[in-house]
Every structure is written in C-alpha cells, then in structure tokens.
Write a protein that holds these residues in place. Structure first.
Motif, PDB file in Angstrom:
ATOM      1  N   ALA A 256       0.825  -1.207   0.000  1.00 45.51           N
ATOM      2  CA  ALA A 256       0.000   0.000   0.000  1.00 45.51           C
ATOM      3  C   ALA A 256       0.859   1.256   0.000  1.00 45.51           C
ATOM      4  O   ALA A 256       0.536   2.252  -0.675  1.00 45.51           O
ATOM      5  N   ASP A 257       1.973   1.246   0.738  1.00 42.75           N
ATOM      6  CA  ASP A 257       2.843   2.421   0.802  1.00 42.75           C
ATOM      7  C   ASP A 257       3.560   2.652  -0.532  1.00 42.75           C
ATOM      8  O   ASP A 257       3.713   3.796  -0.978  1.00 42.75           O
ATOM      9  N   VAL A 258       4.005   1.569  -1.166  1.00 40.57           N
ATOM     10  CA  VAL A 258       4.633   1.708  -2.488  1.00 40.57           C
ATOM     11  C   VAL A 258       3.623   2.249  -3.491  1.00 40.57           C
ATOM     12  O   VAL A 258       3.927   3.130  -4.301  1.00 40.57           O
ATOM     13  N   PHE A 259       2.410   1.748  -3.435  1.00 40.86           N
ATOM     14  CA  PHE A 259       1.333   2.208  -4.319  1.00 40.86           C
ATOM     15  C   PHE A 259       1.124   3.719  -4.169  1.00 40.86           C
ATOM     16  O   PHE A 259       1.087   4.467  -5.154  1.00 40.86           O
ATOM     17  N   SER A 260       1.019   4.183  -2.920  1.00 42.54           N
ATOM     18  CA  SER A 260       0.823   5.610  -2.666  1.00 42.54           C
ATOM     19  C   SER A 260       2.006   6.423  -3.164  1.00 42.54           C
ATOM     20  O   SER A 260       1.848   7.473  -3.793  1.00 42.54           O
ATOM     21  N   ASP A 261       3.205   5.942  -2.883  1.00 39.90           N
ATOM     22  CA  ASP A 261       4.407   6.683  -3.247  1.00 39.90           C
ATOM     23  C   ASP A 261       4.570   6.779  -4.759  1.00 39.90           C
ATOM     24  O   ASP A 261       4.948   7.825  -5.295  1.00 39.90           O
ATOM     25  N   LEU A 262       4.281   5.683  -5.465  1.00 36.39           N
ATOM     26  CA  LEU A 262       4.410   5.695  -6.923  1.00 36.39           C
ATOM     27  C   LEU A 262       3.439   6.685  -7.559  1.00 36.39           C
ATOM     28  O   LEU A 262       3.782   7.428  -8.486  1.00 36.39           O
ATOM     29  N   LEU A 263       2.215   6.728  -7.049  1.00 35.61           N
ATOM     30  CA  LEU A 263       1.206   7.615  -7.642  1.00 35.61           C
ATOM     31  C   LEU A 263       1.474   9.079  -7.314  1.00 35.61           C
ATOM     32  O   LEU A 263       1.229   9.962  -8.144  1.00 35.61           O
ATOM     33  N   LEU A 264       1.970   9.353  -6.120  1.00 32.82           N
ATOM     34  CA  LEU A 264       2.178  10.741  -5.715  1.00 32.82           C
ATOM     35  C   LEU A 264       3.545  11.279  -6.130  1.00 32.82           C
ATOM     36  O   LEU A 264       3.685  12.467  -6.399  1.00 32.82           O
ATOM     37  N   ALA A 265       4.551  10.426  -6.171  1.00 30.84           N
ATOM     38  CA  ALA A 265       5.903  10.891  -6.486  1.00 30.84           C
ATOM     39  C   ALA A 265       6.397  10.442  -7.854  1.00 30.84           C
ATOM     40  O   ALA A 265       7.453  10.860  -8.296  1.00 30.84           O
ATOM     41  N   GLY A 266       5.647   9.546  -8.516  1.00 32.44           N
ATOM     42  CA  GLY A 266       6.035   9.092  -9.846  1.00 32.44           C
ATOM     43  C   GLY A 266       6.990   7.932  -9.834  1.00 32.44           C
ATOM     44  O   GLY A 266       7.031   7.139 -10.753  1.00 32.44           O
ATOM     45  N   ALA A 267       7.804   7.816  -8.793  1.00 29.87           N
ATOM     46  CA  ALA A 267       8.749   6.711  -8.603  1.00 29.87           C
ATOM     47  C   ALA A 267       8.988   6.617  -7.112  1.00 29.87           C
ATOM     48  O   ALA A 267       8.767   7.583  -6.388  1.00 29.87           O
ATOM     49  N   PRO A 268       9.407   5.460  -6.611  1.00 34.77           N
ATOM     50  CA  PRO A 268       9.649   5.354  -5.172  1.00 34.77           C
ATOM     51  C   PRO A 268      10.619   6.429  -4.694  1.00 34.77           C
ATOM     52  O   PRO A 268      11.775   6.482  -5.125  1.00 34.77           O
ATOM     53  N   ALA A 269      10.160   7.322  -3.817  1.00 36.27           N
ATOM     54  CA  ALA A 269      11.011   8.428  -3.357  1.00 36.27           C
ATOM     55  C   ALA A 269      12.130   7.929  -2.463  1.00 36.27           C
ATOM     56  O   ALA A 269      13.240   8.461  -2.488  1.00 36.27           O
TER      57      ALA A 269
END
Length: 455
Positions: A256-269
């Motif tokens: 879930a955290d990777v999903f959120s990060d990918l959508l909001l930051a474009g790539a894992p921050a």
C-alpha cells in the motif's frame, strides 16, 4: 520422534479424522437435498406470482406487485428482507427454467453449489443465444465441473461460454473498458478505499509489480536496521513509525505504501535497495502475467478470449498486444484428443524444463489450488534428498503452502505418466490431479471411408 511428528498426527488422530470426514460427507448429502428443495420452492413461488399477474392490463406492474407480496410472505418465514427473497426467487427461476441439467447434476451430487454458481454466472452472456447453443454449453460445462473444483474451472467455463455467445468477448470488453474509472469510497477511522476499475490484465499486472517491489523492500531489511519505510509524502513511514524504529511493516502495508508513493511521487522516493547516488532496483521491477492464447486468436483468425491464468478471460486485442510486446514466449503442442501438453518450444530462455512444466501445469498441482505457476515452486515428487532425479516425470509446480504441507504432514503424492499426480490424504483417500488441459484444443479430422478407388 522428529519435530514435525505433531503435524503428522497419531494413528488414533487419523482414525478420528476419517470418522469426521464420513460425517461431513453424509451431512453434505442432506444439505444438498435441502438446498435443491429450497431452490425448487423459490422458483415455484416466482412462477405463482407470474400466474397471478397473467392477463392483467398492466402486466409488468402487476407481476412486480405479486412478486413483492410473495417475497414478503417468504421473508417472514426466512427472517430476511423481501428484497433479498425476491433476488433469490429470480436466481431460483433462472436455474430451474434455464439450467435444468445443471440442477439435476447438483441434486445427484455430481457437482456442488459452487459449480452451479460458476455455470450460471458464465451463462449470463448467453441471453441471446438459441436454446440449442445454451444446452450445448451447459452439457460441456457440467462435464468440466465434474472433474475439478469451482475455482479451477471458472476461467475455462467462462471462456467456453464466450465461444457460444452471439456477441464476442472482445466487443463487450471494448464497451466495458470505456467505463474504466477511479473512485474513492470513504471508510472509517480516517481511511478510504481507492478503487480503480481497469482491464483485468492491467489490474493483475499492477498487483504483481507492487508485490515484487514490496518483497524487495522486505528482503532488503537487516537485523537491527532502523528501516527505510516511506509514506505518501516521501518523508516518513505511512504506518506511523519514526525513523528510529525498525521497519516491521507486513507485505500488505508495504504494498500500500509503495502504491501511494508511486502515484504521488512518480517513482519510489525512498528506495532501501539504492546504494549511494545510484538508483535502486524497485523502479526496474516490471509486472509479470501468465497468459494462454489460442493460436487462431493470436493470428487474428477469431476474436476468442485468452486465459489469464489464475484470474479470468481477457480480450483478444489485449492478448495480441501482450504477445507482440513480450521478449519471450512459448509455443505449446498439445495432444489433439486429450489436450495434454506434449512439447514446448520457447525462445530466448535456457530453462527447457521450467518452460515445459509451466506450460503443462499452469498452476499449483494440489487438488483445488489455482495459484498460477509463475507464483509457485517446482517440487520434486520424490524428494531430491531421497534420490529423486531432476527429471520431468518427477517435477511439478506446488505453491509454498502445499509444498510445505507435502513435506511436513501425512499427505503423500506420486506422479503417474502424463503428469498425473495421485494424492493420498492422511485418512487414505485418493485424489487424482490430472494435468490441466489448455483452454483450446484441436480435434482430429476424421475422413469417412469412401471405399476402394473406382479403378
């Protein structure tokens, strides 16, 4: 006595289990008879409402009122709402009036209630088909259901129904894909569900990539490591743990955290697999899906659906796109009568045994399990530690759950010719697990004998 003897159980435990299994088996017979009787009674109630409304000048409204009244009466007995009863009446009438052979197979114990649901759900695409085509579909579906569990046969029965439908699956998928969307459903305690309605192959690929990335994060942990959890804002742990706390997130939480990060930051921050200024491995992970595409569909001769193993049918356009873009693929030669895999030809891969087994098995080979082969382990039927060779006749895919069960409980298995697995339960019951037939097979052409030539 070794450490796993408790999982094996004593002879007395096995005898007790055999008695319990017998009791459950007898109870299932009684339960099936009661459920079938209930279906027939509910269908009769719906037919009664239809007769009451017959001849009324406002037939539709009269029928609805009659059905509401009947449903309310039955709801009082069943202690459920009349809306629920009305829905069950509609389902019962559909089964009794359109799937008589399915109901008879259920009543005789040849199939289960789960199989009935699979057949009726898949048959919903045949509303415009002729009675003859519906009957042909039903007979083939029942024959398939008799040989396996509902979750195993669902995809094949759905594909079978698509081939009998008047309108192709590809056409209906195009219409459905036009309705794709994303929506938020508010929940409790400050949480919400983010729901994306997408083509199945896209959704399955997204989940696969998230799972791989989450597993990579978990694998990068070190004992005593403060963790490198990341959240939606790219600065902290979405689970609430501070930077000084070890990363104890479960795989669902990391996903879930990777999903959120990918959508909001474009790539894992924050990528715990990165080293120095270099990029980590998370961004390089790509989704994997396992698809079986009939040759004629691949060539564009027909628009029949393909099988997304472990999920459901996908449309022909998507299947062709996947085949065109992949860097490796397998050509599977099947027996023209039995449909079993005879040989596999795959390009750009050095793993001839793996490619053969993946094509033959398709999924975990424990009875009833449908976890796709790409999510399973290749097991030695006769353990390698006991001299079992790494040969095709001694290998089969098992998911981690059933691989462990084979190793640490009294379940036993032996492999017969043709990839057939014969499982023996702790109580001595035998379950035959045939190698699954691909969803497409070609019957041999029989040329009638016209006698000797006229010369």
């Amino acid at each position: 006595m070794d450490e796993y003897s408790g999982a094996m159980g004593s002879d007395a435990d096995v005898a007790a289990l055999a008695s319990i299994v017998g009791e459950v088996e007898a109870a299932v017979v009684l339960l099936t008879a009661a459920q079938v009787a209930e279906v027939r009674a509910l269908a009769a109630a719906g037919q009664l409402a239809a007769r009451q409304a017959a001849g009324s000048p406002a037939a539709m409204r009269a029928h609805d009122m009659a059905l509401r009244s009947v449903a309310a009466e039955l709801g009082g007995v069943l202690r459920v709402t009349d809306r629920t009863v009305q829905s069950r009446i509609d389902e019962a009438r559909d089964l009794v009036e359109h799937y008589a052979a399915t109901l008879a197979a259920w009543e005789s114990g040849r199939i289960t209630r789960g199989h009935v649901r699979v057949i009726t759900d898949a048959g919903s695409v045949l509303v415009d088909a002729s009675p003859e085509r519906r009957a042909e579909f039903e007979a083939a579906a029942i024959a398939r259901c008799e040989r396996d569990t509902p979750n195993r046969v669902r995809s094949e029965v759905e594909i079978l129904a698509e081939r009998f439908a008047e309108r192709s699956f590809t056409d209906r998928h195009r219409d459905a894909a036009a309705e794709r969307r994303v929506r938020v459903v508010p929940g409790s305690a400050g949480m919400s569900d983010l729901i994306a309605t997408l083509p199945t192959v896209i959704a399955d690929g997204i989940l696969d990539r998230l799972t791989q990335q989450a597993q990579t994060v978990i694998d990068s942990r070190e004992p005593g490591d403060a963790g490198s959890a990341f959240g939606a804002n790219g600065t902290g742990d979405a689970s609430g743990a501070g930077d000084s706390e070890p990363d104890r997130r479960r795989i669902d939480q990391v996903r879930a955290d990777v999903f959120s990060d990918l959508l909001l930051a474009g790539a894992p921050a924050l990528d715990p697999t990165a080293h120095g200024d270099g990029q980590g491995s998370l961004g390089a992970i790509r989704a994997q899906v396992q698809v079986i595409v009939p040759a004629l569909t691949l060539l564009g001769v027909d628009d029949g659906p393909a099988d997304l193993v472990g999920r459901s049918p996908i449309d022909a356009d998507t299947a062709r796109c996947l085949a065109g873009n992949t860097h490796s693929w397998a050509r599977v030669l099947t027996d023209p009568v039995e449909g079993t895999v005879l040989a596999v030809d795959r390009y750009r891969t050095p793993w001839p045994q793996r490619r053969f087994l993946r094509a033959r098995d398709q999924h975990c080979r424990f009875p009833g399990c449908r976890r796709a082969a790409i999510r399973c382990e290749i097991d030695h039927t006769i353990d390698a530690a006991k001299g079992g060779p790494t040969a095709l006749w001694n290998l089969a895919h098992l998911c981690q759950r059933h691989h462990s069960m084979k190793q640490f409980t009294r379940w036993k298995v032996r492999q017969l010719p043709g990839g057939v697995l014969e499982w023996t339960s702790p109580t001595g019951r035998i379950y035959r697990e045939d190698a699954p037939a691909p969803p497409v097979a070609f019957a041999p052409v029989i040329v009638p004998d016209s006698g000797p030539p006229p010369f």
